[in-house]
Design an enzyme around this catalytic site. Structure first.
Site, mmCIF file in Angstrom:
data_model
loop_
_atom_site.group_PDB
_atom_site.id
_atom_site.type_symbol
_atom_site.label_atom_id
_atom_site.label_comp_id
_atom_site.label_asym_id
_atom_site.label_seq_id
_atom_site.Cartn_x
_atom_site.Cartn_y
_atom_site.Cartn_z
ATOM 1 N N THR A 235 35.321 46.090 42.894
ATOM 2 C CA THR A 235 35.151 45.456 41.588
ATOM 3 C C THR A 235 36.355 45.753 40.700
ATOM 4 O OG1 THR A 235 33.907 47.384 40.799
ATOM 5 C CG2 THR A 235 32.628 45.532 41.653
ATOM 6 N N ARG A 237 40.445 45.334 41.497
ATOM 7 C CA ARG A 237 41.446 44.277 41.587
ATOM 8 C C ARG A 237 41.497 43.758 43.018
ATOM 9 N NH1 ARG A 237 41.241 43.845 36.874
ATOM 10 N NH2 ARG A 237 42.897 43.947 35.301
ATOM 11 N N GLU A 266 42.820 34.958 42.744
ATOM 12 C CA GLU A 266 41.705 34.498 41.928
ATOM 13 C C GLU A 266 42.142 33.255 41.159
ATOM 14 O OE1 GLU A 266 39.889 37.338 39.357
ATOM 15 O OE2 GLU A 266 39.538 38.783 40.963
ATOM 16 N N HIS A 285 34.223 37.445 39.667
ATOM 17 C CA HIS A 285 34.781 38.380 38.684
ATOM 18 C C HIS A 285 33.946 38.393 37.405
ATOM 19 C CE1 HIS A 285 38.789 40.481 37.487
ATOM 20 N NE2 HIS A 285 37.734 41.125 37.034
ATOM 21 N N ILE A 286 32.691 38.824 37.544
ATOM 22 C CA ILE A 286 31.777 38.849 36.398
ATOM 23 C C ILE A 286 31.441 40.279 35.979
ATOM 24 C CG2 ILE A 286 30.766 36.617 36.979
ATOM 25 C CD1 ILE A 286 28.301 38.237 38.045
#
Length: 324
Positions: A235, A237, A266, A285-286
């Protein structure tokens, strides 16, 4: 002082800035500005409140000589060339602490989702593949008493370790640039070298700040040293992992599964083969996507800008050496 905000942020931050009489230019569109557009607007402002991963490199600083400070709407600052900022005495601020719980929640969610193959089993329902009860099908694994390995025991890593210890009685090991004795006492955590982290972790969760030396650190060589039942969680990079190697590790049963909230690049393309694997759970990516965390980030970013406006030290400065 004139400040450019390249994407709209929660009202909590905007209000603080407006109350100080700071002139704001906010990108009114949802579209991402081209680098040329981005630099052109930055050249007209005294400070930047940056949302996203714009590459603030040496070329950016050369073209934006007017900037007196940068406030990031993130904890990570790997998109900024800190030596370039330092050479110009430009403070760079981030938003620590306020998103630690939210991001660790997502790591915890992914860990459980991978362990029980929840994303895959949900897709079975959507594809009309529920079928009849089969005692041998779609089995997951339990996490009780397993070993959690933390790569980067900072604020988010600590929150993740704490959750895992309380919920599942997991044993905690970690690898860090330096020992965290307070965390060792509170979590009964054990400091280990990187090789031991790979070999002993049932779940290996990445929470370190990304640096170029760690680019694709998790690759075929490191995956091969992990347990076949192990779960890889990232979580932090996306650049930490080699995704081609991760795919091979997952399809060849070298590791049990993976949960990613960050990818490389991303956004991830919709046809990425990782998305089709039953043992891989991916989110867009939340990690910080809660009302509480995003409001907190907006306030931190605004406080950094206000300090700049008042000729004070940024409260969340990542390059404090500029003040000496």
């Amino acid at each position: 002082m004139n400040v450019f905000i390249n994407k709209n942020i929660p009202e909590a931050g905007i209000k603080l800035l407006q109350e100080k009489g700071i002139n704001l230019t906010v990108n009114p569109t949802e579209s991402v500005l081209s680098r040329e557009e981005f630099i052109k607007i930055c050249q007209k402002n005294d400070a930047l409140l940056n949302v996203g991963t714009n590459n603030l490199d040496e070329d950016f600083f050369q073209q934006c000589r007017n900037l007196k400070g940068i406030a990031l709407f993130s904890v990570g600052f790997d998109s900024v060339n800190i030596p370039s900022a330092n050479s110009r005495k430009i403070p760079v601020g981030n938003t620590p602490d306020v998103l630690s719980r939210a991001t660790s929640d997502v790591a915890f969610l992914l860990m459980q989702s991978v362990a029980r193959k929840s994303f895959f089993n949900h897709k079975r329902i959507l594809n009309d593949q529920w079928g009849s009860f089969d005692p041998l099908a779609n089995l997951g694994q339990e996490l009780y008493g397993k070993t959690l390995g933390i790569f980067g025991l900072g604020r988010i890593g600590f929150e993740m370790a704490q959750k895992c210890k309380v919920a599942f009685g997991m044993n905690i090991i970690y690898h860090n640039r330096s020992r965290k004795e307070d965390a060792e006492k509170e979590l009964d955590a054990k400091f280990v070298d990187f090789e031991t982290l790979l070999a002993e972790s049932d779940v290996l969760s990445v929470h370190a700040n990304y640096t170029a030396e760690n680019n694709k650190l998790f690759n075929k060589n490191t995956f091969a040293k992990m347990k076949p039942n192990s779960i890889f969680i990232n979580t932090a990079r996306g650049k930490f992992q080699n995704e081609e190697d991760l795919f091979e590790a997952l399809t060849n049963n070298i590791i049990w599964g993976a949960g990613l909230d960050v990818t490389n690049p991303e956004p991830m393309k919709y046809d990425n083969p990782l998305l089709c694997l039953p043992n891989c759970c991916i989110l867009p990516h939340i990690g910080s996507a809660t009302y509480e965390a995003r409001n907190g980030m907006a306030v931190c970013a605004a406080q950094n800008i206000i300090a700049l406006f008042e000729n004070k030290k940024m409260p969340y400065c990542v390059n404090e050496e500029v003040y000496f």
